[in-house]
Design an enzyme around this catalytic site. Structure first.
Site, PDB file in Angstrom:
ATOM      1  N   GLU A  60      15.779  57.281  25.170  1.00 57.15           N
ATOM      2  CA  GLU A  60      14.466  56.413  24.474  1.00 57.15           C
ATOM      3  C   GLU A  60      14.047  57.636  24.039  1.00 57.15           C
ATOM      4  O   GLU A  60      13.586  57.460  22.850  1.00 57.15           O
ATOM      5  CB  GLU A  60      13.924  56.151  25.939  1.00 57.15           C
ATOM      6  CG  GLU A  60      12.568  55.220  25.735  1.00 57.15           C
ATOM      7  CD  GLU A  60      11.583  55.294  26.727  1.00 57.15           C
ATOM      8  OE1 GLU A  60      10.998  56.039  27.292  1.00 57.15           O
ATOM      9  OE2 GLU A  60      12.533  54.316  27.717  1.00 57.15           O
ATOM     10  N   LYS A  90      17.455  57.569  35.241  1.00 56.06           N
ATOM     11  CA  LYS A  90      16.511  57.472  34.856  1.00 56.06           C
ATOM     12  C   LYS A  90      15.809  57.763  33.184  1.00 56.06           C
ATOM     13  O   LYS A  90      16.109  58.176  32.538  1.00 56.06           O
ATOM     14  CB  LYS A  90      15.695  56.655  35.861  1.00 56.06           C
ATOM     15  CG  LYS A  90      14.584  56.182  35.328  1.00 56.06           C
ATOM     16  CD  LYS A  90      14.226  55.372  34.341  1.00 56.06           C
ATOM     17  CE  LYS A  90      13.462  54.635  34.056  1.00 56.06           C
ATOM     18  NZ  LYS A  90      12.300  55.777  33.474  1.00 56.06           N
TER      19      LYS A  90
END
Length: 291
Positions: free
Chosen positions: A171, A164
């Protein structure tokens, strides 16, 4: 199945609803009594049948640590704790060892989906022993998006949060690229409708993505983003990604630059740019702007 869920904020509250829609029982606890189903962790544990699964969805660091510490004294051998917050992967092994001493399993789970997860599902990346993961499987299946993808057993304890973390680093870089392209389009006189240029990229181009869709949504609400201040916070995971890259000698120029760009956004009057302007004036006689 039955699930205890600790932390019912923006993510946790919607996750409770999605799990319930899948037919499972969720007993939720939050410090805000208006959100909670029970008034304490002790009451939450008491309402669950063994073997229990308790999912922790609170801020990383001290709040997660104190919650796991308390659960370690309440749960029994064979129970499982899931940390679904944005904890640093290096904390996971410590939490697993602490709980293992009580015979309690531990699974770390990176969760992505934000405010859209209730309807669209959440991307899940989890780490831990297969036996513990299987005890949580019905909840993973309820939370994930429909279809064959969107959830992965990434590896042993810590793998979920590490995956993650890297996801969030990527991102950062993707958002920075869209932001830089948007600023350049806004700057030139020849492009008269930047919003529609962004919208045109949503079909048939190699840079189409959900982030691009969200950018168009934002521009539909505020075409030139005039209502926003050019300030961007960071959650910490971008920093951890860069630190992990240094530890493993992996070059991450785009992700690192995107993190530093956020730091620059917090400077109304950049000290670095003062030095750059002074040097340009010294060696080339270039003009400087004074206050």
């Amino acid at each position: 199945m039955e699930l205890g869920l600790v932390g019912l904020g923006k993510m946790g509250g919607n996750m409770r609803e999605r799990i319930r829609r899948a037919g499972h029982t969720v007993v939720g606890y939050d410090r805000n009594p208006d959100l909670a189903d029970v008034h304490s962790l002790e009451e939450l544990v008491g309402k669950l049948s063994a073997p229990r699964v308790v999912w922790v969805m609170v801020p990383a660091g001290a709040p997660t640590q104190s919650t796991i510490d308390e659960l370690a004294g309440l749960l029994e051998p064979g129970d499982v704790v899931v940390d679904g917050g944005n904890s640093r992967w290096t904390d996971d092994e410590r939490h697993a060892e602490e709980l293992a001493a009580q015979g309690i399993g531990f699974v770390d789970c990176g969760v992505s989906g934000g405010v859209w997860g209730l309807e669209n599902g959440y991307a899940l990346m989890y780490g831990g022993d297969a036996e513990d993961v299987e005890k949580v499987r019905p909840v993973f299946d309820a939370l994930k998006p429909e279809g064959d993808f969107g959830a992965v057993h990434a590896g042993r304890v810590g793998a979920g949060h590490f995956a993650k973390m890297v996801h969030n680093g990527i991102e950062y870089a993707m958002m920075q690229a869209y932001a830089e392209g948007w600023e350049l389009l806004e700057k030139v006189d020849s492009v008269t409708d930047v919003r529609e240029v962004f919208r045109s990229w949503q079909e048939g181009t190699v840079i189409r993505s959900w982030l691009l869709d969200l950018a168009v949504n934002a521009l539909d609400g505020d075409e030139h983003l005039d209502q926003l201040k050019g300030f961007a916070q960071d959650s910490g995971e971008g920093r951890w990604t860069v630190e992990a890259a240094i530890d493993n000698a992996v070059p991450l120029p785009a992700i690192t630059a995107s993190l530093f760009a956020r730091f620059a956004s917090r400077q109304e009057d950049s000290p670095q740019m003062k030095m750059i302007a002074a040097l340009r004036n010294q060696f080339g006689g270039h003009a400087v702007e004074t206050k």
